[in-house]
Every structure is written in structure tokens, then in C-alpha cells.
Design a protein around this motif. Structure first.
Motif, PDB file in Angstrom:
ATOM      1  N   ALA A  80       0.846  -1.184   0.000  1.00 27.70           N
ATOM      2  CA  ALA A  80       0.000   0.000   0.000  1.00 27.70           C
ATOM      3  C   ALA A  80       0.892   1.248   0.000  1.00 27.70           C
ATOM      4  O   ALA A  80       2.049   1.218   0.414  1.00 27.70           O
ATOM      5  N   LEU A  81       0.336   2.340  -0.496  1.00 32.82           N
ATOM      6  CA  LEU A  81       1.063   3.599  -0.471  1.00 32.82           C
ATOM      7  C   LEU A  81       1.490   3.904   0.963  1.00 32.82           C
ATOM      8  O   LEU A  81       0.703   3.745   1.899  1.00 32.82           O
ATOM      9  N   LEU A  82       2.749   4.311   1.152  1.00 33.95           N
ATOM     10  CA  LEU A  82       3.206   4.550   2.517  1.00 33.95           C
ATOM     11  C   LEU A  82       4.106   5.769   2.578  1.00 33.95           C
ATOM     12  O   LEU A  82       4.718   6.173   1.582  1.00 33.95           O
ATOM     13  N   ARG A  83       4.160   6.342   3.774  1.00 35.99           N
ATOM     14  CA  ARG A  83       5.085   7.436   4.040  1.00 35.99           C
ATOM     15  C   ARG A  83       6.363   6.855   4.645  1.00 35.99           C
ATOM     16  O   ARG A  83       6.308   6.052   5.573  1.00 35.99           O
ATOM     17  N   TYR A  84       7.497   7.262   4.091  1.00 35.66           N
ATOM     18  CA  TYR A  84       8.787   6.794   4.586  1.00 35.66           C
ATOM     19  C   TYR A  84       9.768   7.951   4.395  1.00 35.66           C
ATOM     20  O   TYR A  84      10.269   8.194   3.300  1.00 35.66           O
ATOM     21  N   ASP A  85      10.035   8.674   5.461  1.00 36.29           N
ATOM     22  CA  ASP A  85      10.906   9.840   5.378  1.00 36.29           C
ATOM     23  C   ASP A  85      12.361   9.425   5.188  1.00 36.29           C
ATOM     24  O   ASP A  85      12.773   8.339   5.621  1.00 36.29           O
ATOM     25  N   ILE A  86      13.146  10.305   4.556  1.00 34.12           N
ATOM     26  CA  ILE A  86      14.568  10.038   4.287  1.00 34.12           C
ATOM     27  C   ILE A  86      15.393  11.178   4.869  1.00 34.12           C
ATOM     28  O   ILE A  86      15.058  12.357   4.710  1.00 34.12           O
ATOM     29  N   GLU A  87      16.470  10.796   5.522  1.00 39.06           N
ATOM     30  CA  GLU A  87      17.383  11.796   6.063  1.00 39.06           C
ATOM     31  C   GLU A  87      18.168  12.442   4.925  1.00 39.06           C
ATOM     32  O   GLU A  87      18.671  11.765   4.035  1.00 39.06           O
ATOM     33  N   ASP A  88      18.259  13.766   4.956  1.00 41.34           N
ATOM     34  CA  ASP A  88      19.006  14.520   3.952  1.00 41.34           C
ATOM     35  C   ASP A  88      20.485  14.138   4.046  1.00 41.34           C
ATOM     36  O   ASP A  88      21.108  14.319   5.091  1.00 41.34           O
ATOM     37  N   PRO A  89      21.067  13.582   2.951  1.00 44.14           N
ATOM     38  CA  PRO A  89      22.477  13.153   3.033  1.00 44.14           C
ATOM     39  C   PRO A  89      23.437  14.318   3.258  1.00 44.14           C
ATOM     40  O   PRO A  89      24.543  14.122   3.756  1.00 44.14           O
ATOM     41  N   GLY A 104      20.421  14.657  10.394  1.00 46.18           N
ATOM     42  CA  GLY A 104      19.422  15.054  11.377  1.00 46.18           C
ATOM     43  C   GLY A 104      18.231  15.772  10.789  1.00 46.18           C
ATOM     44  O   GLY A 104      17.248  16.017  11.490  1.00 46.18           O
ATOM     45  N   VAL A 105      18.304  16.118   9.494  1.00 45.77           N
ATOM     46  CA  VAL A 105      17.181  16.773   8.810  1.00 45.77           C
ATOM     47  C   VAL A 105      16.468  15.720   7.964  1.00 45.77           C
ATOM     48  O   VAL A 105      17.058  15.121   7.069  1.00 45.77           O
ATOM     49  N   TRP A 106      15.186  15.501   8.265  1.00 46.21           N
ATOM     50  CA  TRP A 106      14.407  14.448   7.606  1.00 46.21           C
ATOM     51  C   TRP A 106      13.422  15.068   6.635  1.00 46.21           C
ATOM     52  O   TRP A 106      12.712  16.015   6.975  1.00 46.21           O
ATOM     53  N   GLN A 107      13.374  14.513   5.431  1.00 42.08           N
ATOM     54  CA  GLN A 107      12.497  15.014   4.387  1.00 42.08           C
ATOM     55  C   GLN A 107      11.310  14.073   4.221  1.00 42.08           C
ATOM     56  O   GLN A 107      11.477  12.854   4.144  1.00 42.08           O
ATOM     57  N   GLU A 108      10.126  14.645   4.167  1.00 39.05           N
ATOM     58  CA  GLU A 108       8.906  13.850   4.042  1.00 39.05           C
ATOM     59  C   GLU A 108       8.797  13.274   2.635  1.00 39.05           C
ATOM     60  O   GLU A 108       8.944  13.975   1.641  1.00 39.05           O
ATOM     61  N   HIS A 119       1.513  15.806  -1.442  1.00 34.58           N
ATOM     62  CA  HIS A 119       1.731  16.947  -0.561  1.00 34.58           C
ATOM     63  C   HIS A 119       2.240  18.142  -1.360  1.00 34.58           C
ATOM     64  O   HIS A 119       3.176  18.008  -2.141  1.00 34.58           O
ATOM     65  N   ALA A 120       1.626  19.294  -1.217  1.00 30.73           N
ATOM     66  CA  ALA A 120       2.039  20.483  -1.954  1.00 30.73           C
ATOM     67  C   ALA A 120       3.460  20.863  -1.557  1.00 30.73           C
ATOM     68  O   ALA A 120       3.823  20.808  -0.384  1.00 30.73           O
ATOM     69  N   ARG A 121       4.265  21.286  -2.550  1.00 31.89           N
ATOM     70  CA  ARG A 121       5.654  21.617  -2.268  1.00 31.89           C
ATOM     71  C   ARG A 121       6.004  22.967  -2.892  1.00 31.89           C
ATOM     72  O   ARG A 121       5.640  23.259  -4.041  1.00 31.89           O
ATOM     73  N   GLY A 122       6.703  23.798  -2.111  1.00 27.09           N
ATOM     74  CA  GLY A 122       7.250  25.031  -2.632  1.00 27.09           C
ATOM     75  C   GLY A 122       6.234  26.078  -3.010  1.00 27.09           C
ATOM     76  O   GLY A 122       6.544  27.035  -3.706  1.00 27.09           O
ATOM     77  N   GLY A 123       4.961  25.950  -2.596  1.00 16.93           N
ATOM     78  CA  GLY A 123       3.951  26.952  -2.900  1.00 16.93           C
ATOM     79  C   GLY A 123       3.617  27.038  -4.371  1.00 16.93           C
ATOM     80  O   GLY A 123       3.052  28.025  -4.840  1.00 16.93           O
ATOM     81  N   ARG A 124       3.910  25.977  -5.151  1.00 15.23           N
ATOM     82  CA  ARG A 124       3.667  26.011  -6.576  1.00 15.23           C
ATOM     83  C   ARG A 124       2.168  25.987  -6.853  1.00 15.23           C
ATOM     84  O   ARG A 124       1.429  25.181  -6.286  1.00 15.23           O
ATOM     85  N   ASP A 125       1.670  26.843  -7.724  1.00 14.24           N
ATOM     86  CA  ASP A 125       0.245  26.916  -8.038  1.00 14.24           C
ATOM     87  C   ASP A 125      -0.054  25.949  -9.168  1.00 14.24           C
ATOM     88  O   ASP A 125       0.381  26.134 -10.300  1.00 14.24           O
ATOM     89  N   ARG A 126      -0.785  24.892  -8.853  1.00 11.33           N
ATOM     90  CA  ARG A 126      -1.117  23.904  -9.864  1.00 11.33           C
ATOM     91  C   ARG A 126      -2.578  23.982 -10.291  1.00 11.33           C
ATOM     92  O   ARG A 126      -3.072  23.120 -10.987  1.00 11.33           O
ATOM     93  N   GLY A 127      -3.315  25.021  -9.788  1.00  6.43           N
ATOM     94  CA  GLY A 127      -4.700  25.193 -10.193  1.00  6.43           C
ATOM     95  C   GLY A 127      -5.630  24.370  -9.337  1.00  6.43           C
ATOM     96  O   GLY A 127      -5.225  23.481  -8.587  1.00  6.43           O
ATOM     97  N   ASP A 128      -6.912  24.663  -9.448  1.00  3.80           N
ATOM     98  CA  ASP A 128      -7.911  23.986  -8.627  1.00  3.80           C
ATOM     99  C   ASP A 128      -7.948  22.487  -8.896  1.00  3.80           C
ATOM    100  O   ASP A 128      -8.066  21.676  -7.974  1.00  3.80           O
ATOM    101  N   ARG A 129      -7.847  22.098 -10.157  1.00  7.90           N
ATOM    102  CA  ARG A 129      -7.920  20.679 -10.476  1.00  7.90           C
ATOM    103  C   ARG A 129      -6.772  19.900  -9.831  1.00  7.90           C
ATOM    104  O   ARG A 129      -6.959  18.815  -9.299  1.00  7.90           O
ATOM    105  N   GLY A 130      -5.582  20.483  -9.869  1.00  8.26           N
ATOM    106  CA  GLY A 130      -4.438  19.830  -9.252  1.00  8.26           C
ATOM    107  C   GLY A 130      -4.587  19.701  -7.754  1.00  8.26           C
ATOM    108  O   GLY A 130      -4.249  18.680  -7.166  1.00  8.26           O
ATOM    109  N   ARG A 131      -5.108  20.762  -7.109  1.00  6.79           N
ATOM    110  CA  ARG A 131      -5.283  20.702  -5.661  1.00  6.79           C
ATOM    111  C   ARG A 131      -6.349  19.688  -5.270  1.00  6.79           C
ATOM    112  O   ARG A 131      -6.228  18.986  -4.260  1.00  6.79           O
ATOM    113  N   VAL A 132      -7.417  19.579  -6.068  1.00 11.21           N
ATOM    114  CA  VAL A 132      -8.447  18.574  -5.792  1.00 11.21           C
ATOM    115  C   VAL A 132      -7.861  17.165  -5.923  1.00 11.21           C
ATOM    116  O   VAL A 132      -8.109  16.289  -5.087  1.00 11.21           O
ATOM    117  N   LEU A 133      -7.082  16.951  -6.990  1.00 12.48           N
ATOM    118  CA  LEU A 133      -6.451  15.642  -7.171  1.00 12.48           C
ATOM    119  C   LEU A 133      -5.522  15.317  -6.022  1.00 12.48           C
ATOM    120  O   LEU A 133      -5.505  14.199  -5.506  1.00 12.48           O
TER     121      LEU A 133
END
Length: 409
Positions: A87-96, A100-104, A136-150
Motif C-alpha cells: 500500500a502507499l506509505l510514508r517513509y521519510d529520508i534523512e538529507d544526506p 538530522g534533517v528528515w524530508q517527508e 503533498h504540496a511543495r514550494g507553494g507552486r500553483d497547480r490550479g484547482d484541479r491539481g489541488r483537488v487531485l
């Protein structure tokens, strides 16, 4: 027409998407270029290393379950030889670059087996598709209403799939607990065994679904004699544990009335034809006669018992082997053999979890057992049993149960 010469190593490296190859012990054997690039790791940081040493769980998220779910999926592939789509899962990765900084991250993984010529799992193909940007939205990029709904729909579905996966995990864990409790109830510590000093051990397989049908039994016979047996039902979970209980009880009764181990196994084989899940069960039974100092034995497809003599030599009881229970279309008499022993010898019966390793010839496991027995032969059965488990079982556990009986003669 000349067939093209294909460089499959180059093809693997150029595959689109993240693909890695792992050994059955979950150690990286190779990874394609996209895997290295998107995971932010070099080839030297991966190859030869345990996957969860390279990608540990995020210590800042107490609810994180990506590592556990990934490990269980891979072990299922190794154990069953079948593909496992997670199943789809969340698995964070430490920034190489920033310890100590973990990226979602969100991933859609599939694990598949690569079989060797003998049908064993030689490698696990780990294909991963990262879907973080869709979740998850990244960097404040505007993808339009359809993208946000998806994005919202995908995120909701991901959470639902995670909840379903967690419920399944808990159900599997409960099944494992019930099966272990059932096995513990049917595999008690041995009672008085006359002049014999005995020790028994049972070690369950690792993983939520891997409880198997291994059993052991010691049956008192007249004149301080003893019948000792171990068996292994094919399969996992409650079904295997239930079949194990029926076969163990039937063999215990048969040993008390049969005139030898072969006749006891013949009766058990007839009974096994009417027990669901009992087909292809392996079992070995030994009758120990104190007066004549002999061991009479019969084996139905099971690894041979080992007799270690006081001088350190080891004899495997492999002179009366036959197919597993209910494996033949017709019922035939089973063989038995007899071996003399001297006082102070030690008899060891076990199931295949003690000696067998994937991709390895069984003779290597038998050699390790003989070496360990010779080294520890002067120990009492209790400490000898622990020494054997310590020498022969991997620290991380195995994907098969292990039952063990150590008997001082």
C-alpha cells in the motif's frame, strides 16, 4: 538475422524509475541510476549494506511504520517466493547533506522475487515510485484547482490505505499471537524421562505471518525406554498450528502401541490423509532402548537426527529415509534402522530451521551442526541446546520455525 547482443547490466542501470536488487538478507546488491539519484545516495553508500542501515526510520516520528511495513513485505517475498505490492506509505529520508534533517516522502513500492535454478529466492527486486508531489504540496507552486483537488483525493486515499494496512498488520499480529499460544500449549516442557536428561527448545520464525507447524514430543515407554520425535507441517499460521496439534497427538498415541518407529509412522501417514493441511509433513521418530543401548529410528522426509559420541564424532541417522507423510498415492510400509550407542552419547533431533539457509546446500548446515555438537558435547542438555541455537541461528532470526530436542543417553 543476427540476434542483438544485450548488455543487461547497462539496461538495468538505465531503467526508468527507482529499482534496486537486494539479497534475501535484505542487503543491497545493486541499484539503478534513478534509484541512486532520487534517493540521494552513491553506489558505495548502498552496495553491501543492510537496507535499513542506509534508510532508517525517522526517529522524530513515533508513529512511523514505513520501515516495519517494508521489511515485512520483503520477508514475505523471500518466504513465499511471490510478488508483494505494498500500500502507499510514508517513509521519510534523512538529507544526506544535512544529518538530522528528515524530508517527508511518500512511496508506492512493489517487491518481487528473482528465483535461482533450484527455485529459491536469490534476489528481491525493490521497485519504488515516489509520489510525494502528488500527495503533498511543495514550494507553494500553483497547480490550479484541479491539481489541488487531485492532491487532496490522493492524500485522503493514501491515508485510507495506510489505515487498512495497519488493520491488516494488527490482524496478522493477532493471528501470530494465537498460533504461538496454541503451539506453546501443545509443546510443553518435557516431563520425567526416566534416566534420560533432556532439553527442548522452540524458536518461532520472524515476521507476523511466519508461525509454522513445527513440533517435538517425548513419550515414555515401558522399562524406562523412550520415544522421541520431531515434525514439521508445511505452511504457516493457525492452519499449520492446528494440523501440527493433531499429528503430534496421533503420533504420541501410535508410539505407545506400535512395535517400532516405522509402524508408528505408517499409522501416522494413514491418519495424515484425513487431516487438512497434513500432506507432505516431515517427521522423524526414534525409539530408545536402554537395556540394549540401541536407537531404532524411521524418517519421513525429515533432516536426520544427530548422535554425538563422547569422543566428539557425530553420526547422522540417515539409514531409514522415506518420503513425507501422505506424499505417495498409495500406502507402503516404511523402513527403520537401528544404531548402537554408548553411555554419555547425546541424541539431537531438530527441524530444518536449525540448519537450512536459502541458496545453500543442506550439507553445509549439517556440517555446521556437527561442528557445534563436537565442540559443545560435554555440556549438559540445557546449556548444549542454548549453545546450538547460538551457533546456528542468525541473530536476526529466520523465516522458518526451529524445534530442537537434546537428549543425554
Amino acid at each position: 538475422m543476427t540476434e542483438p547482443q544485450i548488455d543487461y547490466a547497462a539496461v538495468f542501470r538505465a531503467l526508468p524509475g527507482m529499482v534496486a536488487l537486494l539479497t534475501p538478507d535484505l542487503v543491497y546488491a545493486d541499484a539503478n541510476d534513478d534509484f541512486l539519484r532520487l534517493a540521494g545516495r552513491t553506489r558505495e553508500q548502498l552496495l553491501g549494506r543492510y537496507i535499513f542501515d542506509v534508510f532508517p526510520e525517522n526517529p522524530n516520528d513515533p508513529a512511523a511504520a514505513g520501515m516495519r511495513e517494508t521489511r515485512e513485505s520483503m520477508l514475505r517475498v523471500v518466504d513465499t517466493g511471490e510478488r508483494d505490492t505494498m500500500a502507499l506509505l510514508r517513509y521519510d529520508i534523512e538529507d544526506p547533506e544535512r544529518p538530522g534533517v528528515w524530508q517527508e516522502h511518500y512511496w508506492s513500492p512493489v517487491n518481487a522475487p528473482v528465483h535461482d535454478a533450484d527455485g529459491h529466492v536469490a534476489l528481491v527486486v525493490h521497485r519504488v515510485e515516489e509520489v510525494t508531489e502528488l500527495i503533498h504540496a511543495r514550494g507553494g507552486r500553483d497547480r490550479g484547482d484541479r491539481g489541488r483537488v487531485l492532491e487532496a483525493e490522493l492524500y485522503t486515499r493514501a491515508r485510507e490505505l495506510q489505515e487498512v494496512n495497519e488493520r491488516l498488520r494488527r490482524a496478522h499480529a493477532r493471528e501470530r499471537e494465537v498460533a504461538l499460544a496454541l503451539q506453546a500449549a501443545m509443546l510443553p516442557a518435557p516431563g520425567p524421562t526416566g534416566p534420560h536428561e533432556a532439553a527442548v527448545r522452540y524458536r518461532p520464525a520472524v515476521g507476523a505471518l511466519n508461525v509454522c507447524g513445527d513440533w517435538y514430543d517425548l513419550v515414555d515407554l515401558p522399562d524406562d525406554n523412550l520415544a522421541v520425535a520431531v515434525g514439521d507441517v508445511v505452511g504457516h499460521g493457525l492452519a499449520a498450528a492446528c494440523a501440527m496439534g493433531q499429528l503430534r497427538s496421533a503420533l504420541s498415541a501410535a508410539c505407545r502401541v506400535a512395535d517400532g518407529p516405522a509402524r508408528a509412522l505408517e499409522a501416522l501417514g494413514l491418519y495424515a490423509r484425513f487431516v487438512e493441511g497434513a500432506e507432505a509433513t516431515t517427521v522423524v521418530t526414534t525409539f530408545i532402548d536402554r537395556a540394549s543401548r540401541t536407537i531404532t529410528y524411521s524418517c519421513a522426509g525429515h533432516p536426520p537426527p544427530a548422535l554425538v559420541h563422547p569422543d566428539g564424532t557425530v553420526t547422522f541417522l540417515d539409514g531409514a529415509t522415506d518420503p513425507p507423510l501422505a506424499a505417495r498415492p498409495e500406502h507402503l510400509p516404511r523402513p527403520q534402522a537401528r544404531l548402537a550407542f554408548v553411555e554419555g552419547s547425546t541424541l539431537v533431533l531438530y527441524t530444518d530451521g536449525l540448519i537450512e539457509r536459502r541458496g545453500e546446500d543442506i550439507d553445509k548446515g549439517l556440517d555446521r551442526l556437527a561442528e557445534s555438537l563436537a565442540h559443545h558435547r560435554h555440556r549438559a542438555p540445557e546449556t548444549l541446546a542454548d549453545a546450538l541455537l547460538g551457533d546456528l541461528l542468525p541473530a536476526s532470526g529466520t523465516t522458518d520455525d526451529t524445534a530442537l530436542i537434546v537428549l543425554r543417553l
